[in-house]
Structures are given as C-alpha cells and as structure tokens.
Write a protein that holds these residues in place. Structure first.
Motif, PDB file in Angstrom:
ATOM      1  N   TRP A   1      28.319 -54.154  65.358  1.00 22.29           N
ATOM      2  CA  TRP A   1      27.997 -55.104  66.419  1.00 22.29           C
ATOM      3  C   TRP A   1      28.687 -56.456  66.293  1.00 22.29           C
ATOM      4  O   TRP A   1      28.581 -57.281  67.200  1.00 22.29           O
ATOM      5  CB  TRP A   1      26.483 -55.313  66.502  1.00 22.29           C
ATOM      6  N   GLU A   2      29.398 -56.699  65.217  1.00 18.92           N
ATOM      7  CA  GLU A   2      30.075 -57.985  65.074  1.00 18.92           C
ATOM      8  C   GLU A   2      31.513 -57.937  65.585  1.00 18.92           C
ATOM      9  O   GLU A   2      32.230 -58.934  65.524  1.00 18.92           O
ATOM     10  CB  GLU A   2      30.029 -58.461  63.619  1.00 18.92           C
ATOM     11  N   GLN A   3      31.933 -56.792  66.079  1.00 15.15           N
ATOM     12  CA  GLN A   3      33.212 -56.649  66.764  1.00 15.15           C
ATOM     13  C   GLN A   3      32.927 -56.181  68.179  1.00 15.15           C
ATOM     14  O   GLN A   3      32.070 -55.327  68.381  1.00 15.15           O
ATOM     15  CB  GLN A   3      34.122 -55.635  66.062  1.00 15.15           C
ATOM     16  N   PRO A   4      33.633 -56.734  69.179  1.00 16.59           N
ATOM     17  CA  PRO A   4      33.344 -56.355  70.575  1.00 16.59           C
ATOM     18  C   PRO A   4      33.472 -54.855  70.796  1.00 16.59           C
ATOM     19  O   PRO A   4      34.453 -54.238  70.388  1.00 16.59           O
ATOM     20  CB  PRO A   4      34.393 -57.133  71.380  1.00 16.59           C
TER      21      PRO A   4
ATOM     22  N   LYS B   1      25.923 -61.847  63.139  1.00 14.69           N
ATOM     23  CA  LYS B   1      26.696 -62.637  64.104  1.00 14.69           C
ATOM     24  C   LYS B   1      27.174 -61.683  65.204  1.00 14.69           C
ATOM     25  O   LYS B   1      28.346 -61.316  65.273  1.00 14.69           O
ATOM     26  CB  LYS B   1      27.866 -63.338  63.418  1.00 14.69           C
ATOM     27  N   ALA B   2      26.232 -61.304  66.033  1.00 11.28           N
ATOM     28  CA  ALA B   2      26.495 -60.266  67.037  1.00 11.28           C
ATOM     29  C   ALA B   2      27.536 -60.729  68.055  1.00 11.28           C
ATOM     30  O   ALA B   2      27.501 -61.863  68.540  1.00 11.28           O
ATOM     31  CB  ALA B   2      25.206 -59.898  67.748  1.00 11.28           C
ATOM     32  N   LEU B   3      28.459 -59.827  68.358  1.00 20.97           N
ATOM     33  CA  LEU B   3      29.489 -60.112  69.363  1.00 20.97           C
ATOM     34  C   LEU B   3      29.835 -58.813  70.085  1.00 20.97           C
ATOM     35  O   LEU B   3      30.920 -58.257  69.926  1.00 20.97           O
ATOM     36  CB  LEU B   3      30.728 -60.716  68.692  1.00 20.97           C
ATOM     37  N   PRO B   4      28.906 -58.274  70.884  1.00 17.96           N
ATOM     38  CA  PRO B   4      29.131 -56.951  71.484  1.00 17.96           C
ATOM     39  C   PRO B   4      30.179 -56.923  72.587  1.00 17.96           C
ATOM     40  O   PRO B   4      30.790 -55.885  72.841  1.00 17.96           O
ATOM     41  CB  PRO B   4      27.750 -56.583  72.030  1.00 17.96           C
ATOM     42  N   PHE B   5      30.379 -58.071  73.258  1.00 14.50           N
ATOM     43  CA  PHE B   5      31.343 -58.108  74.369  1.00 14.50           C
ATOM     44  C   PHE B   5      32.045 -59.460  74.401  1.00 14.50           C
ATOM     45  O   PHE B   5      31.447 -60.486  74.083  1.00 14.50           O
ATOM     46  CB  PHE B   5      30.640 -57.904  75.725  1.00 14.50           C
ATOM     47  N   ARG B   6      33.297 -59.422  74.813  1.00 12.79           N
ATOM     48  CA  ARG B   6      34.013 -60.645  75.165  1.00 12.79           C
ATOM     49  C   ARG B   6      34.434 -60.546  76.615  1.00 12.79           C
ATOM     50  O   ARG B   6      34.795 -59.474  77.108  1.00 12.79           O
ATOM     51  CB  ARG B   6      35.253 -60.842  74.287  1.00 12.79           C
ATOM     52  N   PHE B   7      34.418 -61.667  77.305  1.00 11.38           N
ATOM     53  CA  PHE B   7      34.804 -61.709  78.706  1.00 11.38           C
ATOM     54  C   PHE B   7      36.015 -62.617  78.885  1.00 11.38           C
ATOM     55  O   PHE B   7      36.210 -63.581  78.138  1.00 11.38           O
ATOM     56  CB  PHE B   7      33.643 -62.213  79.568  1.00 11.38           C
ATOM     57  N   ALA B   8      36.810 -62.281  79.883  1.00 12.67           N
ATOM     58  CA  ALA B   8      38.001 -63.074  80.184  1.00 12.67           C
ATOM     59  C   ALA B   8      38.288 -62.973  81.673  1.00 12.67           C
ATOM     60  O   ALA B   8      37.692 -62.156  82.387  1.00 12.67           O
ATOM     61  CB  ALA B   8      39.203 -62.579  79.364  1.00 12.67           C
ATOM     62  N   THR B   9      39.227 -63.792  82.140  1.00 15.76           N
ATOM     63  CA  THR B   9      39.643 -63.725  83.545  1.00 15.76           C
ATOM     64  C   THR B   9      41.092 -64.174  83.677  1.00 15.76           C
ATOM     65  O   THR B   9      41.593 -64.930  82.828  1.00 15.76           O
ATOM     66  CB  THR B   9      38.747 -64.600  84.435  1.00 15.76           C
TER      67      THR B   9
ATOM     68  N   ALA C   1      10.905 -65.868  66.633  1.00 15.44           N
ATOM     69  CA  ALA C   1      11.206 -65.945  68.066  1.00 15.44           C
ATOM     70  C   ALA C   1      12.238 -67.029  68.358  1.00 15.44           C
ATOM     71  O   ALA C   1      13.174 -66.823  69.135  1.00 15.44           O
ATOM     72  CB  ALA C   1       9.916 -66.210  68.848  1.00 15.44           C
ATOM     73  N   ARG C   2      12.057 -68.202  67.717  1.00 14.95           N
ATOM     74  CA  ARG C   2      13.009 -69.291  67.942  1.00 14.95           C
ATOM     75  C   ARG C   2      14.368 -68.952  67.335  1.00 14.95           C
ATOM     76  O   ARG C   2      15.417 -69.233  67.923  1.00 14.95           O
ATOM     77  CB  ARG C   2      12.466 -70.585  67.330  1.00 14.95           C
ATOM     78  N   ALA C   3      14.355 -68.313  66.170  1.00 15.78           N
ATOM     79  CA  ALA C   3      15.621 -67.941  65.529  1.00 15.78           C
ATOM     80  C   ALA C   3      16.414 -66.965  66.391  1.00 15.78           C
ATOM     81  O   ALA C   3      17.648 -67.068  66.497  1.00 15.78           O
ATOM     82  CB  ALA C   3      15.340 -67.328  64.157  1.00 15.78           C
ATOM     83  N   VAL C   4      15.733 -65.994  67.018  1.00 14.93           N
ATOM     84  CA  VAL C   4      16.418 -65.058  67.914  1.00 14.93           C
ATOM     85  C   VAL C   4      17.100 -65.822  69.042  1.00 14.93           C
ATOM     86  O   VAL C   4      18.256 -65.550  69.393  1.00 14.93           O
ATOM     87  CB  VAL C   4      15.427 -64.016  68.474  1.00 14.93           C
ATOM     88  N   GLN C   5      16.412 -66.791  69.623  1.00 14.70           N
ATOM     89  CA  GLN C   5      16.993 -67.576  70.719  1.00 14.70           C
ATOM     90  C   GLN C   5      18.194 -68.392  70.254  1.00 14.70           C
ATOM     91  O   GLN C   5      19.223 -68.454  70.935  1.00 14.70           O
ATOM     92  CB  GLN C   5      15.929 -68.499  71.317  1.00 14.70           C
ATOM     93  N   LEU C   6      18.066 -69.021  69.082  1.00 13.00           N
ATOM     94  CA  LEU C   6      19.163 -69.844  68.563  1.00 13.00           C
ATOM     95  C   LEU C   6      20.387 -68.996  68.247  1.00 13.00           C
ATOM     96  O   LEU C   6      21.524 -69.376  68.563  1.00 13.00           O
ATOM     97  CB  LEU C   6      18.699 -70.588  67.313  1.00 13.00           C
ATOM     98  N   LEU C   7      20.164 -67.852  67.631  1.00 16.61           N
ATOM     99  CA  LEU C   7      21.286 -66.992  67.263  1.00 16.61           C
ATOM    100  C   LEU C   7      21.925 -66.354  68.496  1.00 16.61           C
ATOM    101  O   LEU C   7      23.135 -66.097  68.524  1.00 16.61           O
ATOM    102  CB  LEU C   7      20.823 -65.920  66.278  1.00 16.61           C
ATOM    103  N   THR C   8      21.126 -66.092  69.516  1.00 18.82           N
ATOM    104  CA  THR C   8      21.681 -65.562  70.770  1.00 18.82           C
ATOM    105  C   THR C   8      22.596 -66.596  71.419  1.00 18.82           C
ATOM    106  O   THR C   8      23.691 -66.257  71.912  1.00 18.82           O
ATOM    107  CB  THR C   8      20.546 -65.175  71.739  1.00 18.82           C
ATOM    108  N   LEU C   9      22.171 -67.857  71.418  1.00 21.65           N
ATOM    109  CA  LEU C   9      23.012 -68.919  71.968  1.00 21.65           C
ATOM    110  C   LEU C   9      24.275 -69.094  71.142  1.00 21.65           C
ATOM    111  O   LEU C   9      25.374 -69.242  71.692  1.00 21.65           O
ATOM    112  CB  LEU C   9      22.224 -70.229  72.027  1.00 21.65           C
ATOM    113  N   ALA C  10      24.151 -69.049  69.821  1.00 18.49           N
ATOM    114  CA  ALA C  10      25.329 -69.172  68.958  1.00 18.49           C
ATOM    115  C   ALA C  10      26.303 -68.027  69.207  1.00 18.49           C
ATOM    116  O   ALA C  10      27.532 -68.217  69.211  1.00 18.49           O
ATOM    117  CB  ALA C  10      24.900 -69.193  67.497  1.00 18.49           C
ATOM    118  N   SER C  11      25.767 -66.824  69.436  1.00 21.53           N
ATOM    119  CA  SER C  11      26.609 -65.662  69.728  1.00 21.53           C
ATOM    120  C   SER C  11      27.406 -65.878  71.005  1.00 21.53           C
ATOM    121  O   SER C  11      28.603 -65.566  71.073  1.00 21.53           O
ATOM    122  CB  SER C  11      25.743 -64.410  69.851  1.00 21.53           C
ATOM    123  N   ALA C  12      26.746 -66.410  72.034  1.00 15.03           N
ATOM    124  CA  ALA C  12      27.436 -66.663  73.303  1.00 15.03           C
ATOM    125  C   ALA C  12      28.548 -67.685  73.118  1.00 15.03           C
ATOM    126  O   ALA C  12      29.649 -67.546  73.669  1.00 15.03           O
ATOM    127  CB  ALA C  12      26.431 -67.142  74.341  1.00 15.03           C
ATOM    128  N   MET C  13      28.275 -68.728  72.332  1.00 15.52           N
ATOM    129  CA  MET C  13      29.289 -69.753  72.089  1.00 15.52           C
ATOM    130  C   MET C  13      30.481 -69.192  71.325  1.00 15.52           C
ATOM    131  O   MET C  13      31.637 -69.515  71.615  1.00 15.52           O
ATOM    132  CB  MET C  13      28.671 -70.912  71.313  1.00 15.52           C
TER     133      MET C  13
END
Length: 920
Positions: free
Chosen positions: A95-98, A187-195, A303-315
């Motif tokens: 899960w750490e590679q797209p 450090k989950a990174l299941p998908f990357r997006f581009a345009t 619960a808070r850690a899941v939210q923080l790590l999800t935001l870090a993953s998106a960044m």
C-alpha cells in the motif's frame, strides 16, 4: 407512427423482410416511411423531438446500467480492501506504492452536459431511471472551452481525492486492529492523480504560457483550500493552520494575478515580481507539514491519528497542487528548438547518428542557465517555452512535485536527448520525467529498437537513475485508428516487453518502469467494455507485467480517464469510491512461467493472426473508398466536444478529398460509431482466420488473452450494423430520389426530389458506401464463421432491445437528413456572392457544414432588415409598396427547418454514443 414503440414495432416487422430480400434495408425503409409522413405534414419536428427525448433518456439509462455492471454496484461498504496480509511488512509494501497512477486528460470527449452527467450518475447509483429533464437542446449545451475542461477535471480529481482519503482511512483503521503497535508507521499511497488539462500543447496553439502558470497557481490554491478544510475538520484550532491559512491567502492572490491577460510587459512584470519575491507565506514544500502531522499521529488517540495520517497521505500524494501535471509537446517542436543550439542545425538530420553524437556531448557538457518570466514571455519556441514554464513552476509554485514532459510522435532517441538537454540547461532535470509517446504504426513497430538505443546512452542512464524511473507513454487513439484496436493492443504489449528487456540489458533494474497507457473510454480507444478487470489488463497485460517481474523491475502502471466520458467514473464521491475500490481490489496478475498462455507460445498462429488483422486495417486506412465514406459528412455527424480543434481548416472543395489524417483519432472513431460499425475494432478478424477457423478458435478458447480479445470484438459486434452503413450511402443515391415520386406520389416534393436526383448523378458517395459495405459484409461473414467455432457468450437480456433502439435512432436521423436535403434544394435560387454559389451551399448541407450553409442562406434571404417606418422623413414615399414581409416565409419554410432538423440530429448523436458507452 407517432411513438417510439410504433417505430420499434415497425422496424421489427421490416427486419423480417430481409429473409426474403437480402438486400432489403429495414433502417432505410423506416426512414423513408417517416420521411413521407414528415413531408406530408402527418408528422412534425415537434413530435420527432419528443421521440428523440425519449430515446435520449433510454440511452442514458442503458449507459447507467453498463456502468453499474462495470463497477459491480452496489458494493459492500463493509468489505475489506485488497488482499489479506498476515505480515505488516508485506502490507506496507503493498500500500505504500500506488496501485495505479491516474491521469485526468481532456481530449474532445465532453459529450454530456453537466445536467446529463448528473442524471447519469444518479441513475448509476440509484434505481437506474433517468428523468426527461436530461434532454438538452443542442443550443443549450455549454461551450466546451479550456476553462470548462479544466474546471471539470478539477471537480473529478476532487472527488477522487475524497475517495482515496476514505480508502486510506479504512486501511489505517484496519491496520490499527491487526497491528496495534506498528500501524502508525504506515505511509499509505494507494493512488496518485495527475492532469494535462491546460498543459498539453500537442496540436494546439491556443494555450498561452501564462494560462498554464495560472492553472497551476489556481490548482495550488484549490488544494490548499481542501487541506485547510480537512485540518479544520480534525481540529479547528490546530497549530499548523497558522501556516496553511496565510499560505492559502498568498496562493489565491498569486492565482488572481496570473488569471489576467499578461501579454503586456508591464502587467507581466508586476505579476511575476510578486510571485518570485521572497515571502513568509510562499509555501513551496509540504515536507515539514507532513512530518509534523506524522509526528503528532504517533502520540494521538487512534481516531485522531487516523485523520492526521490520512491528511499526510494526501499531501504526500498530491503536493501543492490538485495532482501532478503533464506537459506535452510534439517531437517536431523539440527538433525545431534543438536546431537553434546546434551549429548548422537547420540542415542536420536530427535522427542521424551524427546528431545523436552531438546531442550526447551537449547533454554531458551543458551548464545550467538562470531564467525568469521575462525570458519565458519572449521565447518563441513552444518546446523551450514549456521547459521555461516548468522551471518557474518548480521554483515558485511547488518545489517537490515532479513534472512529466510527454513527447508525442517521438520516434528517435535523439528527441529524448534533446528534451534532456533543455531540462539540464534550465536546471530541472532532477524533477522532470521525459516520456516518449509510442502511438503511430512506425513508433510501435520500431519502438523496441528505439528503447534499446536510448537506454544504451550513458547520459540517459545517469538521468534515469537520478529520477528513479524510466518513463514511456503508449497511446491507443491513433494506434487504434492506424493499425486497429486489436493489433494496437498486441503491438503495445510487445513494446512494453521490449522495454523490460532493454532495462535489464542496460543495468536499469534498480529503477522503476512507469508505463503510461493513455486511452479513452470507448471500445475503440483502449478501454475494454466487458469488465474492470479487462479494462485494467487490456493496456497492460499479465504477459507484459511478467516481463518486468522477471527482471525484478518495479512497475508503475498509469492510465488515463479521458474527458467527460472518463470523468463520469468520478462524477460523484460515491462513484469515485466505487471506481477506486475496483482498482484497489484488483490483484495485478502476471503471466505464469509454469502455465503459459498459449497465445504467447503458439506464435505460429497468434503472430499470423496479429499481422493479418493489422494488414486488413491498413488496407482500409489506405483505401480511398474507406476515407471517402468516413469523411462523407465531414465532421458534421458530431457534436463539438472539446476545446481542441478536431480538424484543420479547409474550403468547400477540400471536403470531397478530405484525408483521414486531417481529422484526429477521436472524431474518426466517433464517426465509425455514428455510421453504425466500429471498423477499427471488428474489421480484419474474419479475414485473419479464413480457412483456419477451427485451429484459431481452439487457440482463442484456450488462451485468457485470446478470450479477452474476443470479448472486445463481440462487444463491438453486438452494437454493429452494416445495414446502417449502407443506409447512409443511399442518401446519395440519385436513383432513390428520382424514383421516390415516380408514380405520382408526394407531388409536393417532386421538384425537390428531381433536383436531388439531378444533382447527385455525378456524386461518388453512393458508390463509395456500397463498395465499403461489400468489404465489411464479406469480412463479417468470415468473422461469424469464427464465432460459430467458439462457445456462445451469454447475451445480456436487453442487448437485442438496444440494437432495435439504435436502428430507430439511425432511421430518425436519416429522416432528418432527408428533410434537410429536400429543404436545401427547394430553396429559391440566389446569386453568387463571396465566391460561394448555390451548389456550394448544397454541398455544405450534404457534408453537414450546416452553420456555414445557414449563414449563406440568411445572407441571401435576410428576414431582418431596415423598415421605412424606422426613419422620420419630411418627404413622403410610396415605396416599398408591399407588406414588408420580405423573405420571412423562406426563413420559416426552408432555412429554419434545416437548422431545427440538424439540431435534433446532433441529439441523436449523443444518444448513439451513450449506447456505445462513450464518444469516439
């Protein structure tokens, strides 16, 4: 016949006559029945519009059902994502590679209006029904501008980001249960997006350099806005908001600066100086923000850690933008640019060994140069301008996110070396991935040798190791047009295998292979319609994946979701989640060495099969018959569906000799759908197996890849109708028009029919269509012999109903075309003006250049003109002595009906495309 049900019943009865008279054409006969009623006043355009609206709704419902099956809706929201892992290390590695890089592209496929897209999404996730409100008059369609495309792309990416956040959150929550001591390290990174929307310069000159900078700044502001909203949702008083809020405000100001016209030096200087100046809130990297979030998560409640790590993953995935960006140029643009840096470059052959030797030295010895926005503003070369724009983005917008440089029609290693030279010249080679595109027949045929030669270049290998990847792009649009969709897919997988071999041979197994497969959503452009598994495997087969696995080369697969059609999978957050879950749950399969697919071992059969189909497709493409038939109506069968022009400009006479290379791949494929037969998918399969049906059938049935090929062909064949192709040719049959009123029937249009018969005696289109239909019919007979040797597929219950619906749609459009032709020839004669004659206007109508024709008609017969009463004159006048109605009746009886009929025909275009599942 006033209802759709009437038309379907009539078509059903007409089909029965084909057993008695094989050449009988039910679709054309139904159009004749309707045309007679329309011209006699027994049927009105209003009534036809009502039927079209009903058929539009049915087409959207059919498409919704297909999408629903493709996404396997409804999905079990409580089911786990992906495979089950017993070991945390394996879980992290997975899960750490797209699982997939996803690029939101914007070629001209914005067929659906926003309201129709919303209705389709609601039907897909709801009860399957579409309200009549989804019917949209052609004149009410939004203009598909670059800004419109960009806004739709950002909307789709936003939904994809939210769906990815949901998946990451579920992964973290599941890991917390299974590995309570280690899950926070994920450090989950299941998908990357581009345009590439706003950055693709291949084939267009309407995008100014500051448009691209402005788009990137707007994307930065939008992404920061979304980050801020997510963090405020976690903790409205979070300390990092003191960093992100001012950064957002600063980004919004700079985006506003570059949203202006910066053509004038003074305006550009002001905007550029504000952007390039040092500023406390000029956030160029999210690295410290990500580190702070992850550090806090180590000690926070679950619960808070899941939210923080999800935001870090998106960044970590997106950086300071809505996703990564792809610039794109043409190889010729790069060649023209590099000639400026080579002594005697205007005469040198860029593909020669001498040029490659020069470029090798240039890349090795280049010294970086500083650049600013002034240099960007005055640069005339499109290719150099792109590199300058990339440099400014990396220096002043986002220093972390790499940028892809896609090079279209790239057939020589020296082209990539030229791109690498400019990347090094402007000091950005550590952030730019140069990616050659292989799409033409020549590029696919010689692509293996190209990659062998490129990867032997030491300077390129050093660059690839620094970037950590070798990138290529393979395209299915032009490939599917020039060699056919089946041969294109097979050629592309062979090229991918050669890439793996070249990387192994040149000691590049320590870097990743990023393979970007660009395709559209239709069966004619590389998106397999049968299942999501087929969709993912069609452009990157298990066999191709096994070649990389054998060399222990990490593969980074990348695909496109193209324009309005592709964005439909992300039209709502719910659809986006369903789409990404399909991809996340799919286990990439590889070709097993101990259980090989016979398609790759019985090459005595499969290679001949591939070559025969490719040869058959080439014969069509090179045939004047095929070219003339496909371009018989110009591009007038199609709605405008993108900001990129679909063809080059030409005069009236050029329409008769339009070459297929004058129109792009998407409209070419769209025309095939509209004429009723996806030639680039089906044609050639029958001819390729002639005399060897049983052996080829055994090969196909024993081969997973072979069965996948046939699923594509069968999907296309289930919608195909050669009779429909023939019906369009009969529009140009002089004998039909001469005979239509032969026995004294339809006296009201006898003059118009005679005029059409007379005009079309020298027209070649009827004969062209008949020759094409004969070729298609012979090949189809051979194709069906192959099908007879294969197990029958289980037909979808509604498929026969869809075929009948398509026949009704085609008959209605033929009726509208006949109405337009009749009205056009019945128009009173008018004098030649601006080198446009009455015959020119008729030809415009026959090639569906209706806007041009209407403009000339309204010039000749104006209905709005100055009135004598508008003037306050002391002197009296008895002239004009008529009612002043002028040409009003001509507009009402001839010109307006042509416009209305054409508008209705374009709505039929949309309905047909929806039954095929996409535009083009």
């Amino acid at each position: 016949m006033k209802t759709v049900a009437d038309l379907k019943e009539r078509l059903k009865s007409l089909h029965q006559q084909t057993s008695e008279t094989p050449l009988f054409n039910p679709v054309f006969q139904l159009s004749l029945d309707l045309s007679r009623e329309l011209e006699a006043g027994e049927l009105t355009l209003d009534q036809i519009e009502g039927m079209i609206c009903e058929l539009e709704t049915a087409a959207l419902e059919d498409r919704a059902g297909r999408t629903r099956r493709l996404l396997d809706l409804p999905q079990d929201a409580d089911s786990s994502i992906g495979p089950d892992f017993a070991d945390f290390g394996a879980f992290r590695e997975h899960w750490e590679q797209p699982r997939l890089h996803t690029v939101f592209t914007a070629h001209p496929t914005f067929l659906l209006t926003p309201d129709q897209a919303t209705s389709l999404a609601s039907a897909t996730t709801g009860d399957g029904s579409v309200a009549d409100a989804a019917c949209t008059a052609t004149e009410d369609r939004p203009a598909v501008t670059l800004d419109y495309e960009h806004a739709r792309a950002m909307r789709a990416i936003g939904h994809a980001q939210d769906a990815r956040d949901t998946i990451v959150s579920e992964l973290l929550s599941g890991a917390a249960i299974k590995w309570p001591e280690r899950w926070r390290d994920l450090k989950a990174l299941p998908f990357r997006f581009a345009t590439w929307v706003g950055y693709d310069m291949d084939g267009r000159t309407d995008i100014k350099w500051f448009d691209s900078i402005g788009f990137r700044l707007a994307e930065k502001a939008e992404r920061l806005r979304r980050y801020v909203a997510k963090l405020e949702g976690i903790d409205s008083g979070h300390t990092l908001l003191a960093t992100l809020h001012p950064a957002l405000a600063y980004a919004e100001e700079r985006a506003a600066d570059f949203a202006q016209d910066l053509s004038e030096p003074e305006a550009l200087s002001d905007a550029a100086n504000r952007l390039t100046a040092d500023h406390d809130h000029k956030l160029l990297s999210l690295t410290p923000v990500i580190a702070a979030l992850e550090e806090e998560a180590q000690h926070a409640a679950e619960a808070r850690a899941v939210q923080l790590l999800t935001l870090a993953s998106a960044m970590r995935a997106d950086g300071l933008g809505m996703g990564w960006i792809h610039f794109r140029v043409n190889a010729k643009q790069l060649h023209n640019a590099i000639r400026r840096r080579i002594e005697g470059g205007d005469k040198i052959d860029i593909g020669s060994k001498g040029a490659l030797a020069v470029l090798r030295k240039m890349v090795r010895d280049v010294e970086p140069l500083r650049v600013n926005f002034g240099a960007l503003a005055i640069e005339a070369s499109t290719a150099i301008r792109q590199f300058l724009a990339m440099a400014q983005i990396l220096h002043h917008v986002d220093a972390d996110a790499p940028i892809r440089m896609l090079v279209a029609e790239c057939e020589q290693p020296s082209t990539v070396m030229a791109a690498l030279y400019y990347a090094k010249l402007f000091g950005i080679e550590d952030k730019v991935d140069v990616s050659p595109l292989f799409e033409t027949e020549t590029a696919l045929e010689h692509g293996g040798r190209f990659l062998d030669a490129l990867l032997q270049e030491e300077e390129y290998r050093t660059y690839a190791r620094g970037r950590g990847r070798v990138c290529i792009q393979t395209g299915f649009s032009d490939a599917g047009r020039f060699v056919g969709q089946v041969p294109a897919s097979l050629a592309i997988e062979r090229l991918q295998g050669r890439m793996a071999d070249a990387m192994r041979a040149n000691a590049l197994t320590g870097v990743a292979a990023l393979v970007f497969n660009t395709h559209g959503e239709s069966m004619g452009r590389g998106a397999h319609p049968a299942s999501f598994r087929d969709r993912l495997e069609w452009p990157l087969s298990p066999w191709a994946r096994s070649r990389f696995a054998r060399g222990r080369i990490r593969l980074e697969p990348e695909v496109s979701f193209q324009g309005g059609d592709g964005y439909q999978f992300f039209e709502t957050p719910e659809l986006a989640r369903a789409t990404l879950r399909q991809i996340a749950d799919y286990e990439w399969t590889e070709h097993a060495e101990n259980d090989p697919d016979p398609f790759y071992t019985r090459t005595d059969l499969s290679l001949d099969f591939y070559r025969a189909i490719r040869g058959h497709q080439r014969e069509h493409l090179e045939s004047q018959t095929y070219s003339r038939a496909i371009t018989a109506f110009g591009l007038g069968l199609l709605n405008s569906t993108g900001s990129r022009v679909s063809r080059r400009q030409s005069d009236v006479a050029a329409d008769r000799t339009m070459n297929l290379r004058q129109i792009r791949a998407i409209p070419h494929n769209a025309i095939l759908q509209q004429l009723g037969y996806p030639v680039n998918v089906i044609a050639g399969i029958g001819a390729a197996v002639e005399g060897n049906e049983e052996e080829i059938a055994q090969l196909i049935e024993s081969s997973p890849r072979g069965r996948q090929l046939m699923r594509l062909a069968r999907s296309a064949n289930s919608l195909a109708s050669i009779k429909t192709v023939a019906a369009y040719g009969e529009l140009f049959n002089s004998a039909y028009w001469a005979s239509r009123t032969y026995r004294g029937t339809e006296e009201g249009i006898s003059y118009a029919c005679q005029a059409l018969a007379d005009y079309l005696t020298t027209d070649d289109r009827n004969g062209v269509f008949r020759r094409l239909v004969s070729r298609l019919r012979v090949d189809a007979l051979k194709f069906h012999k192959l099908l007879d040797h294969l197990p029958a597929e289980e037909p979808l219950p509604e498929r026969e109903q869809v075929r009948r619906t398509l026949g009704v749609l085609q008959a209605l459009r033929l009726t509208l075309f006949k109405h337009m032709f009749i009205r056009a020839v019945a128009l009173p004669g008018f004098s030649r003006a601006n080198d446009i004659s009455r015959d020119d206007v008729l030809e415009m109508v026959f090639t569906l250049r209706i806007e041009d024709a209407l403009a000339q008609m309204r010039r000749a017969f104006p209905t709005h003109f100055p009135q004598i009463a508008n003037f306050e004159m002391d002197e009296s006048s008895d002239w004009p002595d008529d009612s002043g109605e002028g040409y009003g009746p001509i507009g009402r009886d001839y010109i307006d009906p042509i416009e209305r009929a054409y508008s209705l025909s374009l709505r039929i275009t949309g309905a047909i495309a929806n039954h095929f599942g996409a535009h083009g």
